[in-house]
Enzyme design. Structure first.
Site, PDB file in Angstrom:
ATOM      1  N   TYR A   1      26.406  47.734  21.795  1.00 21.89           N
ATOM      2  CA  TYR A   1      24.635  47.347  22.993  1.00 21.89           C
ATOM      3  C   TYR A   1      24.689  48.025  23.729  1.00 21.89           C
ATOM      4  O   TYR A   1      23.503  48.330  23.802  1.00 21.89           O
ATOM      5  CB  TYR A   1      25.067  45.484  22.643  1.00 21.89           C
ATOM      6  CG  TYR A   1      24.170  45.243  23.743  1.00 21.89           C
ATOM      7  CD1 TYR A   1      22.515  44.826  23.299  1.00 21.89           C
ATOM      8  CD2 TYR A   1      24.180  44.985  25.311  1.00 21.89           C
ATOM      9  CE1 TYR A   1      21.887  44.379  24.147  1.00 21.89           C
ATOM     10  CE2 TYR A   1      23.131  44.917  26.153  1.00 21.89           C
ATOM     11  CZ  TYR A   1      22.100  44.623  25.604  1.00 21.89           C
ATOM     12  OH  TYR A   1      21.516  44.158  26.443  1.00 21.89           O
ATOM     13  N   HIS A   2      25.378  48.499  24.882  1.00 20.66           N
ATOM     14  CA  HIS A   2      24.512  48.570  26.050  1.00 20.66           C
ATOM     15  C   HIS A   2      24.820  50.124  25.904  1.00 20.66           C
ATOM     16  O   HIS A   2      23.681  50.640  26.682  1.00 20.66           O
ATOM     17  CB  HIS A   2      25.810  48.128  27.433  1.00 20.66           C
ATOM     18  CG  HIS A   2      26.345  47.205  27.753  1.00 20.66           C
ATOM     19  ND1 HIS A   2      27.251  45.896  27.071  1.00 20.66           N
ATOM     20  CD2 HIS A   2      25.780  46.102  28.411  1.00 20.66           C
ATOM     21  CE1 HIS A   2      27.183  45.034  27.895  1.00 20.66           C
ATOM     22  NE2 HIS A   2      25.761  44.779  28.883  1.00 20.66           N
TER      23      HIS A   2
ATOM     24  N   SER B   1      30.330  48.500  25.732  1.00 15.12           N
ATOM     25  CA  SER B   1      29.666  48.575  24.552  1.00 15.12           C
ATOM     26  C   SER B   1      28.924  48.877  23.750  1.00 15.12           C
ATOM     27  O   SER B   1      27.821  49.656  24.371  1.00 15.12           O
ATOM     28  CB  SER B   1      29.507  46.648  24.514  1.00 15.12           C
ATOM     29  OG  SER B   1      27.700  46.632  24.612  1.00 15.12           O
TER      30      SER B   1
ATOM     31  N   LYS C   1      21.196  50.937  25.212  1.00 14.30           N
ATOM     32  CA  LYS C   1      20.243  50.746  25.683  1.00 14.30           C
ATOM     33  C   LYS C   1      19.683  52.271  26.747  1.00 14.30           C
ATOM     34  O   LYS C   1      19.016  52.620  27.032  1.00 14.30           O
ATOM     35  CB  LYS C   1      20.085  49.421  26.869  1.00 14.30           C
ATOM     36  CG  LYS C   1      20.916  48.108  26.315  1.00 14.30           C
ATOM     37  CD  LYS C   1      19.220  47.922  26.079  1.00 14.30           C
ATOM     38  CE  LYS C   1      19.049  46.559  25.746  1.00 14.30           C
ATOM     39  NZ  LYS C   1      17.536  45.913  25.294  1.00 14.30           N
TER      40      LYS C   1
ATOM     41  N   THR D   1      19.318  47.255  30.461  1.00 12.96           N
ATOM     42  CA  THR D   1      20.118  45.842  31.162  1.00 12.96           C
ATOM     43  C   THR D   1      21.311  47.391  32.597  1.00 12.96           C
ATOM     44  O   THR D   1      21.554  48.141  32.757  1.00 12.96           O
ATOM     45  CB  THR D   1      21.344  45.968  30.425  1.00 12.96           C
ATOM     46  OG1 THR D   1      22.755  45.041  31.057  1.00 12.96           O
ATOM     47  CG2 THR D   1      21.898  46.454  28.674  1.00 12.96           C
TER      48      THR D   1
HETATM   49  N1  USQ Z   1      32.842  37.015  30.886  1.00 10.62           N
HETATM   50  C1  USQ Z   1      33.827  35.687  30.689  1.00 10.62           C
HETATM   51  N2  USQ Z   1      33.616  34.671  30.195  1.00 10.62           N
HETATM   52  C2  USQ Z   1      33.079  34.662  29.638  1.00 10.62           C
HETATM   53  C3  USQ Z   1      32.140  35.160  28.957  1.00 10.62           C
HETATM   54  C4  USQ Z   1      32.165  36.307  29.936  1.00 10.62           C
HETATM   55  O1  USQ Z   1      34.799  35.798  31.979  1.00 10.62           O
HETATM   56  O2  USQ Z   1      32.751  33.105  28.899  1.00 10.62           O
HETATM   57  C5  USQ Z   1      32.328  37.657  31.211  1.00 10.62           C
HETATM   58  C6  USQ Z   1      33.091  39.662  30.551  1.00 10.62           C
HETATM   59  O3  USQ Z   1      33.602  39.482  30.269  1.00 10.62           O
HETATM   60  C7  USQ Z   1      31.379  39.924  31.553  1.00 10.62           C
HETATM   61  C8  USQ Z   1      30.914  39.169  32.498  1.00 10.62           C
HETATM   62  O4  USQ Z   1      31.447  38.303  31.724  1.00 10.62           O
HETATM   63  O5  USQ Z   1      32.360  41.499  31.925  1.00 10.62           O
HETATM   64  C9  USQ Z   1      29.002  39.318  31.749  1.00 10.62           C
HETATM   65  O6  USQ Z   1      29.524  38.740  30.650  1.00 10.62           O
HETATM   66  P1  USQ Z   1      27.803  37.919  29.649  1.00 10.62           P
HETATM   67  O7  USQ Z   1      28.828  38.138  28.490  1.00 10.62           O
HETATM   68  O8  USQ Z   1      27.421  37.142  30.732  1.00 10.62           O
HETATM   69  O9  USQ Z   1      27.247  39.660  30.002  1.00 10.62           O
HETATM   70  P2  USQ Z   1      27.012  40.622  29.207  1.00 10.62           P
HETATM   71  O10 USQ Z   1      27.779  40.913  27.570  1.00 10.62           O
HETATM   72  O11 USQ Z   1      27.336  42.277  30.010  1.00 10.62           O
HETATM   73  O12 USQ Z   1      25.626  41.164  28.170  1.00 10.62           O
HETATM   74  C10 USQ Z   1      24.669  39.698  28.884  1.00 10.62           C
HETATM   75  C11 USQ Z   1      23.890  39.593  27.573  1.00 10.62           C
HETATM   76  C12 USQ Z   1      23.003  40.682  28.222  1.00 10.62           C
HETATM   77  C13 USQ Z   1      21.910  41.916  28.836  1.00 10.62           C
HETATM   78  C14 USQ Z   1      23.710  41.707  30.319  1.00 10.62           C
HETATM   79  C15 USQ Z   1      23.271  41.806  31.249  1.00 10.62           C
HETATM   80  O13 USQ Z   1      23.963  39.301  26.699  1.00 10.62           O
HETATM   81  O14 USQ Z   1      21.477  41.125  26.676  1.00 10.62           O
HETATM   82  O15 USQ Z   1      22.051  43.423  28.114  1.00 10.62           O
HETATM   83  O16 USQ Z   1      24.223  40.514  29.920  1.00 10.62           O
HETATM   84  S1  USQ Z   1      24.860  43.530  31.867  1.00 10.62           S
HETATM   85  O17 USQ Z   1      25.487  42.135  31.790  1.00 10.62           O
HETATM   86  O18 USQ Z   1      23.926  43.485  33.790  1.00 10.62           O
HETATM   87  O19 USQ Z   1      25.022  44.874  31.890  1.00 10.62           O
END
Ligand code: USQ
Length: 381
Positions: free
Chosen positions: A181-182, A179, A185, A144
């Site tokens: 989770y991250h 997190s 990875k 990720t």
């Molecule tokens: N966020 C909001 N509002 C929401 C949901 C999320 O502002 O309702 C924000 C979060 O705080 C974060 C961003 O949007 O700053 C992305 O959140 P996300 O829930 O879309 O992504 P994340 O938790 O990082 O995880 C997701 C996948 C995970 C993958 C990752 C890629 O669930 O499996 O590894 O995206 S990355 O974000 O590049 O790490």
């Protein structure tokens, strides 16, 4: 090629399986329904009804005339996983078999332990199964972009050259994330790199950003083939959540200041990236890392896009920032390199208003199944 997809029942695993099968590869899927069980335990459901994996495979055969082999079991169980390798002899293994949610990993000690043991255990077993039973097999691992966090310097594609006291060396790019989770990875990448050096494995580690979308050339052929599209606070990714919120008139949940910037990609591009990586494998003894996204957006930019397109379709989309349940920078530098997959031949599907509108229309078709009580964040850290 014979391609084994671990986590083949997931949001990405199932569309990948069909896509590679449609391209003429022999495909097998492996899954133990962990995510379905976690979702049930958290009292959340995917937007579309999802038949079980045997039923999905049967529906795919009915639609395409192509067979996908199916193994139900836990990649954390070495006897099971090594048995699959011995029976099926993959040329490529695509490893999605992990607990994929940052919020889930932060609920309590039970979910944290499950995330840690499941994710590292599965990766460890994949490494050993390849080493013992398929040493030429190419491992395509889903990492990720979150592994890098949000450093105040440019993010390179996996590796960085460091000059220190007049000497130079090439290292994995520094990683610090937000997190557990991250963090698993990051640990996966370290473990893969160790065994690549020890045993000469071939590994491609895909640093993927948040994925959006529900339609691919295969999922759109039959409702039974649709992915597990989640919009809840635990398993839903940002843009998918915003689409559902817009559809039911729930204010878009921007966490905090909304300046959090990530690299996003369309589900169709996830499939293309995995396919391109599989077709052009890493060399023996190579850990190849690609940053897998096509466009950078802040949370605010995505909210504004959804609002504009939604309102253009007659919806009344409101944006309402709420207290950030996560510990993360909300206003930060973000500049990540992502040329590797483009050089392999990726032709991105960008997030145009038309694409966004098409997804919104599709989500609206399932409006009756949306539970507004599953939208606000429950997990804080
Ligand atoms: N966020 C909001 N509002 C929401 C949901 C999320 O502002 O309702 C924000 C979060 O705080 C974060 C961003 O949007 O700053 C992305 O959140 P996300 O829930 O879309 O992504 P994340 O938790 O990082 O995880 C997701 C996948 C995970 C993958 C990752 C890629 O669930 O499996 O590894 O995206 S990355 O974000 O590049 O790490």
């Amino acid at each position: 090629m014979r391609i084994l997809i671990l986590g083949g029942d997931g949001y990405l695993g199932w569309p990948t399986a069909m896509h590679l099968s449609a391209r003429g590869h022999d495909v097998a899927v492996v899954d133990n329904y962990l995510r379905r069980n976690m979702a049930r335990e958290q009292n959340v459901e995917a937007l579309m009804p999802n038949p079980n994996l045997h039923e999905r495979v049967a529906a795919w055969e009915e639609v395409s005339g192509r067979k996908i082999d199916c193994f139900i079991g836990d990649c954390g169980d070495y006897r099971f996983l090594s048995g699959v390798f011995q029976e099926w002899h993959p040329d490529t293994v695509v490893h999605y078999a992990e607990q994929p949610s940052a919020p889930y990993s932060m609920i309590d000690d039970v979910t944290a332990r499950l995330t840690l043991l499941n994710n590292l255990g599965a990766t460890f077993n994949v490494i050993w199964a390849v080493h013992e039973f398929a040493p030429e097999c190419h491992v395509v691992k889903l990492g990720t972009m979150g592994e890098y966090g949000t450093p105040n310097i440019d993010i390179e594609e996996g590796w960085i050259e460091i000059e220190h006291k007049g000497r130079k060396g090439r290292f994995l790019y520094p990683r610090q994330t937000g997190s557990l989770y991250h963090t698993t990875k990051i640990m996966d990448t370290d473990m893969l790199w160790f065994y690549v050096r020890m045993w000469g494995l071939r590994v491609t580690d895909l640093m993927q950003g948040p994925v959006y979308g529900l339609m691919t050339d295969e999922t759109e052929q039959d409702e039974r083939l649709m992915p597990n599209f989640h919009y809840d606070d635990i398993f839903g990714t940002l843009l998918n959540r915003f689409l559902v919120q817009a559809a039911v008139g729930h204010p878009l949940t921007v966490y905090g200041k909304g300046g959090q910037t990530r690299g996003y990609l369309n589900l169709r591009d996830t499939l293309a990236c995995v396919e391109l990586s599989a077709n052009q494998p890493a060399a023996s003894g190579e850990l190849r890392i690609f940053n897998q996204f096509t466009e950078l957006f802040s949370v605010n930019e995505l909210a504004e896009k959804v609002q504009r397109v939604g309102n253009g379709m007659g919806l009344n989309v409101k944006i309402k920032p709420i207290e950030n349940p996560r510990k993360e920078p909300e206003d930060h530098y973000y500049n990540a390199n992502y040329t590797g997959l483009l050089e392999l031949g990726l032709e991105p599907h960008f997030l145009t208003d038309e694409v966004l509108g098409g997804m919104l229309e599709e989500v609206i078709r399932y409006k009756e199944r949306i539970d507004r009580n599953k939208i606000m964040p429950r997990v804080r850290w």
